[in-house]
Enzyme design. Structure first.
Site, PDB file in Angstrom:
ATOM      1  CD  GLU A  86      -3.011  -0.727  -0.043  1.00 60.47           C
ATOM      2  OE1 GLU A  86      -3.037   0.386  -0.585  1.00 60.47           O
ATOM      3  OE2 GLU A  86      -3.727  -1.678  -0.444  1.00 60.47           O
ATOM      4  CG  ASP A 111      -7.302   5.274  -3.242  1.00 61.42           C
ATOM      5  OD1 ASP A 111      -8.507   5.154  -3.575  1.00 61.42           O
ATOM      6  OD2 ASP A 111      -6.393   4.586  -3.739  1.00 61.42           O
ATOM      7  CE1 TYR A 125      -6.698   3.261  -0.100  1.00 62.33           C
ATOM      8  CE2 TYR A 125      -4.313   3.190   0.235  1.00 62.33           C
ATOM      9  CZ  TYR A 125      -5.455   2.709  -0.380  1.00 62.33           C
ATOM     10  OH  TYR A 125      -5.358   1.653  -1.245  1.00 62.33           O
TER      11      TYR A 125
END
Ligand code: SF4
Length: 364
Positions: free
Chosen positions: A42, A143, A125
């Protein structure tokens, strides 16, 4: 046909999760998705396309397979593993967070959204993504992809860069989220945004699994959404790059300051203006070197989020005793394996390292 809020909230998850489970791209952090692997992926994917990040991701995981390895990795090696991805503070924060995880959480990422949020470099996020994908917790991970999909789905022209819009869209995501498949649901929205409901006015609505409940598609407005305030104009910064070689063919490199843009990374020496060869020779003399101008090198530009470097290079040869701590001579081999030259200097890497540079990442 009118698409009601209940239609969207009732049907989005089953349609999307089913589609995702059948069509998701096979990616290394999905097939073997430990919290650590999800976290690193991520962070890596925040400013980098999947295809461009994969090679880096696999190498990173090979070299640093656990939180412990990351926590203990020497900085120069960590920067080298991140080389080409850009936004190097991401790598530094990963390591800071790994050290906290080792010290305070026994080397395991906490299965708690709030505790994840307290770790360096982990925002809403990323915390939402790790919490939902790795631990199944029902939290949103919103996001730009998710904002785009929801703006189109609800035919909502609110400015997605406004915090209130993000807040409202997060509530919508949560209302649509199935309690038993939070991770797949979040990943399904991200996947839809990446491969079907694509950015820049190019949604592939005819191939979309949720077209039947999409208000933007029904209204014919999808390609005009989302609405975003235009970003401020970037500052233009002229830069002179000094490509300086000694008689052994080594290049002069300079360590950037520990704070700010490209913090702590290496670069050919540079001056933040366009200067004449004489000024470059004078500057090198102040560093203890006797330099001779050879020729003008390539011009290049590099765009950061807030600033654009317009670079021109001067090629020089030099000798003498360096009198600056931040400068050293490096062989092409050391530049390939040891020192991290950010992609901002991509135009000069081939010359300095003697190897071809990958074109993949755009923004490193
Ligand atoms: S139908 Fe089109 S606009 Fe709506 S979610 Fe699917 S791709 Fe996006």
């Amino acid at each position: 046909m009118l698409i009601s809020q209940q239609d969207i909230e009732g049907q989005l998850a089953p349609l999307l999760v089913d589609w995702y489970r059948q069509n998701a791209r096979v990616l290394p952090f999905r097939t073997h998705s430990t919290p650590y692997r999800v976290w690193v992926s991520e962070i890596m994917l925040q400013q980098t396309r999947v295809a461009a990040a994969l090679e880096h991701y696999n190498r990173f995981m090979q070299q640093l397979p656990t939180v412990q390895h990351l926590a203990e990795c020497p900085e120069e090696k960590l920067m080298k593993l991140w080389e080409g991805l850009g936004y190097y503070s991401r790598a530094r924060n990963l390591q800071k967070a790994a050290q906290v995880i080792v010290q305070q959480h026994g080397g395991e990422l906490p299965a708690d959204y709030k505790q994840l949020l307290e770790l360096p470099g982990i925002g809403e996020y990323t915390a939402g993504a790790i919490a939902s994908i790795s631990f199944g917790l029902p939290v949103a991970a919103v996001d730009g992809n998710v904002l785009r999909v929801f703006a189109r789905l609800y035919n909502d022209d609110s400015d997605i860069l406004r915090p209130e819009t993000k807040k409202e869209f997060t509530k919508r995501v949560l209302r649509c989220m199935p309690s038993d498949a939070a991770g797949d649901f979040n990943q399904a929205i991200m996947e839809l945004g990446a491969v079907v409901c694509a950015p820049n006015g190019a949604p592939q609505c005819l191939a979309c699994p949720v077209a039947s409940i999409c208000r933007g598609f029904a209204a014919g407005t999808a390609s005009q959404l989302p609405v975003k305030t235009p970003p401020k104009a970037r500052k233009i910064q002229p830069i002179t790059v000094l490509l300086v070689q000694d008689e052994q063919g080594r290049y002069l490199i300079q360590k950037r300051p520990e704070k700010g843009l490209l913090a702590g990374l290496w670069q050919p020496p540079l001056l933040e203006e366009h200067v004449s060869p004489e000024r470059a020779v004078d500057w090198l003399a102040r560093q203890g070197l006797c330099a001779v101008y050879q020729k003008t090198g390539k011009t290049a530009k590099h765009i950061f989020s807030h600033i654009e470097w317009q670079m021109k290079a001067l090629c020089l040869t030099a000798s003498g005793n360096l009198q600056a701590d931040q400068l050293l001579w490096a062989t092409p081999e050391q530049l390939r394996t040891e020192y991290t030259l950010p992609n901002a200097f991509k135009a000069y890497k081939t010359t300095m390292t003697g190897e071809k540079v990958s074109k993949k990442p755009k923004n490193a």
